[in-house]
Design a protein around this motif. Structure first.
Motif, PDB file in Angstrom:
ATOM      1  N   HIS A   4       0.826  -1.209   0.000  1.00 42.58           N
ATOM      2  CA  HIS A   4       0.000   0.000   0.000  1.00 42.58           C
ATOM      3  C   HIS A   4       0.863   1.264   0.000  1.00 42.58           C
ATOM      4  CE1 HIS A   4       0.686  -0.702   4.275  1.00 42.58           C
ATOM      5  NE2 HIS A   4       0.377   0.565   4.499  1.00 42.58           N
ATOM      6  N   ASP A   5       2.056   1.235   0.630  1.00 38.73           N
ATOM      7  CA  ASP A   5       2.986   2.363   0.561  1.00 38.73           C
ATOM      8  C   ASP A   5       3.472   2.561  -0.872  1.00 38.73           C
ATOM      9  OD1 ASP A   5       2.779   2.720   3.296  1.00 38.73           O
ATOM     10  OD2 ASP A   5       4.639   1.628   3.741  1.00 38.73           O
ATOM     11  N   TRP A   6       3.738   1.426  -1.539  1.00 41.86           N
ATOM     12  CA  TRP A   6       4.186   1.461  -2.937  1.00 41.86           C
ATOM     13  C   TRP A   6       3.114   2.101  -3.812  1.00 41.86           C
ATOM     14  CZ3 TRP A   6       8.517   0.849  -5.587  1.00 41.86           C
ATOM     15  CH2 TRP A   6       8.431   0.648  -6.953  1.00 41.86           C
ATOM     16  N   ASP A   7       1.847   1.706  -3.609  1.00 48.13           N
ATOM     17  CA  ASP A   7       0.739   2.274  -4.376  1.00 48.13           C
ATOM     18  C   ASP A   7       0.615   3.771  -4.134  1.00 48.13           C
ATOM     19  OD1 ASP A   7       0.163  -0.218  -5.441  1.00 48.13           O
ATOM     20  OD2 ASP A   7      -1.442  -0.637  -4.002  1.00 48.13           O
ATOM     21  N   LEU A   8       0.756   4.200  -2.894  1.00 45.83           N
ATOM     22  CA  LEU A   8       0.681   5.621  -2.563  1.00 45.83           C
ATOM     23  C   LEU A   8       1.789   6.390  -3.275  1.00 45.83           C
ATOM     24  CD1 LEU A   8      -0.478   8.017  -0.988  1.00 45.83           C
ATOM     25  CD2 LEU A   8       1.029   7.372   0.917  1.00 45.83           C
ATOM     26  N   GLU A   9       3.002   5.843  -3.253  1.00 43.80           N
ATOM     27  CA  GLU A   9       4.131   6.486  -3.938  1.00 43.80           C
ATOM     28  C   GLU A   9       3.846   6.612  -5.431  1.00 43.80           C
ATOM     29  OE1 GLU A   9       6.985   7.848  -2.516  1.00 43.80           O
ATOM     30  OE2 GLU A   9       5.806   7.504  -0.719  1.00 43.80           O
ATOM     31  N   GLN A  10       3.276   5.574  -6.013  1.00 44.50           N
ATOM     32  CA  GLN A  10       2.967   5.602  -7.446  1.00 44.50           C
ATOM     33  C   GLN A  10       1.908   6.652  -7.753  1.00 44.50           C
ATOM     34  OE1 GLN A  10       5.059   3.953  -9.432  1.00 44.50           O
ATOM     35  NE2 GLN A  10       5.916   3.478  -7.430  1.00 44.50           N
ATOM     36  N   ARG A  11       0.916   6.776  -6.879  1.00 43.12           N
ATOM     37  CA  ARG A  11      -0.136   7.784  -7.086  1.00 43.12           C
ATOM     38  C   ARG A  11       0.442   9.199  -6.989  1.00 43.12           C
ATOM     39  NH1 ARG A  11      -3.315   4.047  -4.162  1.00 43.12           N
ATOM     40  NH2 ARG A  11      -3.043   5.210  -2.232  1.00 43.12           N
ATOM     41  N   ILE A  12       1.346   9.409  -6.046  1.00 40.69           N
ATOM     42  CA  ILE A  12       1.991  10.725  -5.913  1.00 40.69           C
ATOM     43  C   ILE A  12       2.778  11.042  -7.183  1.00 40.69           C
ATOM     44  CG2 ILE A  12       3.787  12.022  -4.681  1.00 40.69           C
ATOM     45  CD1 ILE A  12       2.846  10.489  -2.119  1.00 40.69           C
ATOM     46  N   ASP A  13       3.583  10.067  -7.634  1.00 36.78           N
ATOM     47  CA  ASP A  13       4.377  10.261  -8.857  1.00 36.78           C
ATOM     48  C   ASP A  13       3.480  10.557 -10.054  1.00 36.78           C
ATOM     49  OD1 ASP A  13       6.677   9.746  -7.422  1.00 36.78           O
ATOM     50  OD2 ASP A  13       6.969   7.733  -8.245  1.00 36.78           O
ATOM     51  N   LEU A  14       2.404   9.801 -10.183  1.00 38.61           N
ATOM     52  CA  LEU A  14       1.499   9.979 -11.315  1.00 38.61           C
ATOM     53  C   LEU A  14       0.837  11.357 -11.273  1.00 38.61           C
ATOM     54  CD1 LEU A  14       0.317   8.734 -13.839  1.00 38.61           C
ATOM     55  CD2 LEU A  14      -1.442   7.663 -12.425  1.00 38.61           C
ATOM     56  N   ASP A  15       0.443  11.796 -10.079  1.00 39.39           N
ATOM     57  CA  ASP A  15      -0.141  13.130  -9.936  1.00 39.39           C
ATOM     58  C   ASP A  15       0.867  14.200 -10.353  1.00 39.39           C
ATOM     59  OD1 ASP A  15      -2.132  15.132  -8.937  1.00 39.39           O
ATOM     60  OD2 ASP A  15      -0.514  15.525  -7.492  1.00 39.39           O
ATOM     61  N   LEU A  16       2.109  14.059  -9.894  1.00 33.15           N
ATOM     62  CA  LEU A  16       3.141  15.023 -10.270  1.00 33.15           C
ATOM     63  C   LEU A  16       3.352  15.037 -11.782  1.00 33.15           C
ATOM     64  CD1 LEU A  16       5.767  14.417  -7.429  1.00 33.15           C
ATOM     65  CD2 LEU A  16       4.354  16.466  -7.748  1.00 33.15           C
ATOM     66  N   MET A  17       3.414  13.855 -12.388  1.00 28.13           N
ATOM     67  CA  MET A  17       3.647  13.789 -13.833  1.00 28.13           C
ATOM     68  C   MET A  17       2.482  14.399 -14.611  1.00 28.13           C
ATOM     69  SD  MET A  17       5.727  13.189 -16.252  1.00 28.13           S
ATOM     70  CE  MET A  17       7.012  12.034 -15.851  1.00 28.13           C
ATOM     71  N   CYS A  18       1.262  14.156 -14.182  1.00 30.81           N
ATOM     72  CA  CYS A  18       0.101  14.754 -14.854  1.00 30.81           C
ATOM     73  C   CYS A  18       0.165  16.281 -14.778  1.00 30.81           C
ATOM     74  CB  CYS A  18      -1.201  14.244 -14.239  1.00 30.81           C
ATOM     75  SG  CYS A  18      -1.547  12.527 -14.642  1.00 30.81           S
TER      76      CYS A  18
END
Length: 195
Positions: A4-18
């Motif tokens: 779940h930490d990994w998923d959160l990190e991915q969501r943060i990265d994806l938000d930044l990239m968008c």
């Protein structure tokens, strides 16, 4: 790191990239702050010159900014995208300066990534690390590059590539076996040439 930490990190990265894709410079700064230290660590392991390593980090993130619209989440994570750019730039740099694999080998450790002996110890000075990896299929090459250049564990590679752990283990093992065979063949050819 928990899943779940990994998923959160991915969501943060994806938000930044968008947000970066929309021209948000603050988001770019956030992504840079998250990944620049890790990219610098990677480049320093491969390219021993500190100034060149730092310059390469700037080039990588300039590419991230300029080519952010090329990023597609279905192809992999933002982290994998950044390290793919870093890997490409490092290979370009090695080719440009004709870094020899023997020079690189002292900074790369394959321990913990394979059950075989360290094949980099056998490198022929005329071969580059990039040339050795060109003989691998795309899956093997990507897995070995992430393991060797990125310092990722096989579990992390599995998560980065969104592929089963067993497949990643096979790709790394087969890739390193092929590298080892290429090195042994090169050493054998060199010995024959000396006779």
């Amino acid at each position: 790191m928990e899943i779940h930490d990994w998923d959160l990190e991915q969501r943060i990265d994806l938000d930044l990239m968008c947000r970066i894709q929309k021209g948000d410079q603050e988001a770019f700064t956030g992504l840079y702050n998250r990944y620049a230290p890790r990219v610098l660590g990677l480049t320093r392991r491969v390219i021993s010159d500190t100034r060149e390593s730092e310059d390469l980090v700037q080039i990588v993130f300039l590419c991230v900014w300029q080519k952010c619209r090329a990023y597609r989440p279905e192809r992999g994570t933002v982290q994998a995208y950044i390290f793919q750019i870093a890997k490409s730039r490092m290979i370009d740099e090695m080719r440009k300066h004709k870094y020899k694999a023997a020079e690189i080998s002292s900074s790369i450790s394959l321990e913990n990534h394979a059950q075989t002996d360290n094949p980099i110890d056998l490198l022929d000075a005329s071969l580059t690390a990039a040339a050795l990896l060109e003989n691998l299929n795309p899956d093997e090459r990507r897995a070995v590059e992430l393991a060797v250049y990125g310092g990722f564990s096989q579990r992390e590679i599995s998560q980065l590539l969104r592929r089963p752990l067993g497949s990643v283990k096979s790709w790394v093992r087969r890739g390193l076996q092929k590298v080892r065979k290429s090195l042994e063949d090169s050493a054998g050819n060199r010995r024959e040439g000396e006779q």
